[in-house]
Each structure stands twice: as structure tokens, then as C-alpha cells.
Design an enzyme around this catalytic site. Structure first.
Site, PDB file in Angstrom:
ATOM      1  N   ALA A  65       0.873  -1.180   0.000  1.00  0.00           N
ATOM      2  CA  ALA A  65       0.000   0.000   0.000  1.00  0.00           C
ATOM      3  C   ALA A  65       0.910   1.229   0.000  1.00  0.00           C
ATOM      4  O   ALA A  65       1.823   1.333   0.824  1.00  0.00           O
ATOM      5  CB  ALA A  65      -0.892  -0.003   1.237  1.00  0.00           C
ATOM      6  N   ILE A 110       4.710  -1.277   3.239  1.00  0.00           N
ATOM      7  CA  ILE A 110       4.631   0.149   2.907  1.00  0.00           C
ATOM      8  C   ILE A 110       5.396   0.413   1.615  1.00  0.00           C
ATOM      9  O   ILE A 110       6.602   0.149   1.519  1.00  0.00           O
ATOM     10  CB  ILE A 110       5.250   1.026   4.034  1.00  0.00           C
ATOM     11  CG1 ILE A 110       4.718   0.609   5.426  1.00  0.00           C
ATOM     12  CG2 ILE A 110       5.028   2.500   3.740  1.00  0.00           C
ATOM     13  CD1 ILE A 110       3.230   0.724   5.613  1.00  0.00           C
ATOM     14  N   LYS A 111       4.682   0.960   0.644  1.00  0.00           N
ATOM     15  CA  LYS A 111       5.307   1.268  -0.659  1.00  0.00           C
ATOM     16  C   LYS A 111       5.703   2.741  -0.652  1.00  0.00           C
ATOM     17  O   LYS A 111       4.879   3.619  -0.315  1.00  0.00           O
ATOM     18  CB  LYS A 111       4.306   0.969  -1.764  1.00  0.00           C
ATOM     19  CG  LYS A 111       4.930   0.714  -3.108  1.00  0.00           C
ATOM     20  CD  LYS A 111       3.845   0.187  -4.036  1.00  0.00           C
ATOM     21  CE  LYS A 111       4.330  -0.115  -5.410  1.00  0.00           C
ATOM     22  NZ  LYS A 111       3.224  -0.463  -6.301  1.00  0.00           N
ATOM     23  N   LEU A 112       6.943   2.993  -1.022  1.00  0.00           N
ATOM     24  CA  LEU A 112       7.497   4.356  -0.955  1.00  0.00           C
ATOM     25  C   LEU A 112       8.167   4.709  -2.279  1.00  0.00           C
ATOM     26  O   LEU A 112       8.768   3.836  -2.910  1.00  0.00           O
ATOM     27  CB  LEU A 112       8.557   4.422   0.152  1.00  0.00           C
ATOM     28  CG  LEU A 112       8.065   4.047   1.553  1.00  0.00           C
ATOM     29  CD1 LEU A 112       9.099   3.223   2.281  1.00  0.00           C
ATOM     30  CD2 LEU A 112       7.720   5.300   2.340  1.00  0.00           C
TER      31      LEU A 112
END
Ligand code: G3P
Length: 214
Positions: free
Chosen positions: A56, A82-84
């Protein structure tokens, strides 16, 4: 090789999960927007359908905003990642989260240097975009081969998610190049198990069988 589904469409995920082909899911703001549903609700629903990692993506561009969002998203489900974005702020947040044991996926990677930086910062996953590199007249798959060499050379625990996958060739070449994971649009996946000669063969077997019964 692991398969992730590159979609936020819950019905698509449910259908393909039943075939045993889904090791995880990746989403991005464009895919979430396409569903027209609440971000948290969609991600939580996907996390109950799939036991593997579900990415996400944060929306903030400043490290403090990314970290604030990440801390919230990390509470949504045990398998959320966590997508960054691949920026200086993204690297800062990736490093901070990795030190807290929170899994990350650094996205929008277009060069070996970017992949190396993300792996050094402690990314669990890196997402090089092969289709978008092909779009600008370069060989996206070459980046996968090079990143795999770098990761193997230095034993980084980081896994490569081959992203922006557009066709069967991308999936086949990603496997040959040693990409750990391919993230595949739900609409593309059926073309991986279909072949016109299979359909023709089934038709012929059945018509021969029926002739014998007549
Ligand atoms: O995996 C990343 C993907 O969602 C982007 O794909 O086809 O828009 O380059 P594409």
C-alpha cells in the site's frame, strides 16, 4: 518465482487466488483510484484474501508525511507492506521503517543505482518498472538482469519485484533474468495459461471422441 497481482480489484484477486497463483498483491494510487473505493477498506479486504505481502503506497512526498502515513498503514493488517517512492525522502523513510522492522517496497526504480540505493537503505522489496523503460526505447529487462547481479553479488536480502509488466514475454523474461517476483495485472494473468494450440487440441480430442460415440 513468486507471482504478485498488480491490482486493487478484489473480485479479480479472489478469482485468481483459487488457482493457487497469488503470493502477494501490489497496489498503487492509480490502481486504488480506479476502484473508486476507500483506500484503507480495500487494502484491509485484500489483506484478508491474500496471506502474502500486500503493498500500500504512501501519498506524501516529505519524509515526515511518509512516516506518519506508514505508521498508520502498518497497523491495518499484519501482511501490509509500505510502498514508498524512490526519492531522498523515500530512502530516509525506508531506512527508518526498516530499523523498526516494518517491511517496505521502494517503487519507481529505473536504474541500477536507484535499486542499489534502496537495497542499501534496507528495502524489503524494490520495484523496477520494465514496461515504462521499454516505452522510452530502452531494454527494461536488462535492468532486472543487472539488479539481480548486484543483489546476488552482495547478498542483499532485498527481493526484486518486476513491475510494469505488460505481456507474457515480460513474465517469461523476468523468470529467466532471476527476478524474485513478477507483479502481474489481473487482466494479463489468464494469457499466461492460455495457448491457441491447447484450445484446438481440446476441440479435436472432443470431436474425435464424439465421432466414436456416434
Ligand atoms: O507495477 C507497476 C504498475 O502498476 C505500473 O504499470 O503499466 O502503468 O507502467 P504501468
Amino acid at each position: 518465482m513468486k507471482f504478485f497481482l498488480d491490482t486493487a480489484n478484489v473480485e479479480e484477486i479472489k478469482r485468481i487466488v483459487k488457482l493457487g497463483l497469488v503470493d502477494g498483491v501490489t497496489t498503487n494510487p492509480s490502481l486504488i483510484a480506479k476502484e473508486g473505493r476507500d483506500f484503507k477498506q480495500v487494502v484491509q479486504e485484500i489483506c484478508t484474501i491474500v496471506s502474502g505481502p500486500v503493498s500500500a503506497e504512501v501519498i506524501g512526498t516529505k519524509a515526515e508525511d511518509m512516516l506518519r502515513e506508514a505508521e498508520d498503514i502498518a497497523t491495518w493488517a499484519p501482511n501490509v507492506v509500505i510502498k514508498l517512492p524512490m526519492t531522498e525522502d523515500g530512502l530516509y523513510a525506508t531506512h527508518a521503517l526498516s530499523q523498526r522492522g516494518i517491511k517496505t517496497n521502494v517503487t519507481l526504480i529505473f536504474s541500477v543505482a536507484q535499486g542499489l540505493m534502496a537495497a542499501k537503505a534496507g528495502a524489503t522489496f524494490i520495484s523496477p518498472f520494465v514496461g515504462r523503460l521499454d516505452d522510452i526505447g530502452t531494454d527494461g529487462m536488462e535492468l532486472i538482469r543487472e539488479l539481480r547481479t548486484v543483489i546476488t553479488n552482495y547478498n542483499f536480502p532485498t527481493e526484486i519485484i518486476v513491475a510494469s509488466v505488460r505481456n507474457i514475454g515480460h513474465v517469461e523474461q523476468a523468470a529467466i533474468a532471476g527476478g524474485h517476483i513478477a507483479t502481474i495485472p489481473g487482466s494479463l494473468l489468464p494469457s499466461l495459461w492460455k495457448h491457441p494450440l491447447t484450445d484446438i487440441g481440446i476441440e479435436k480430442f472432443l470431436s474425435d471422441w464424439n465421432k466414436m460415440q456416434a
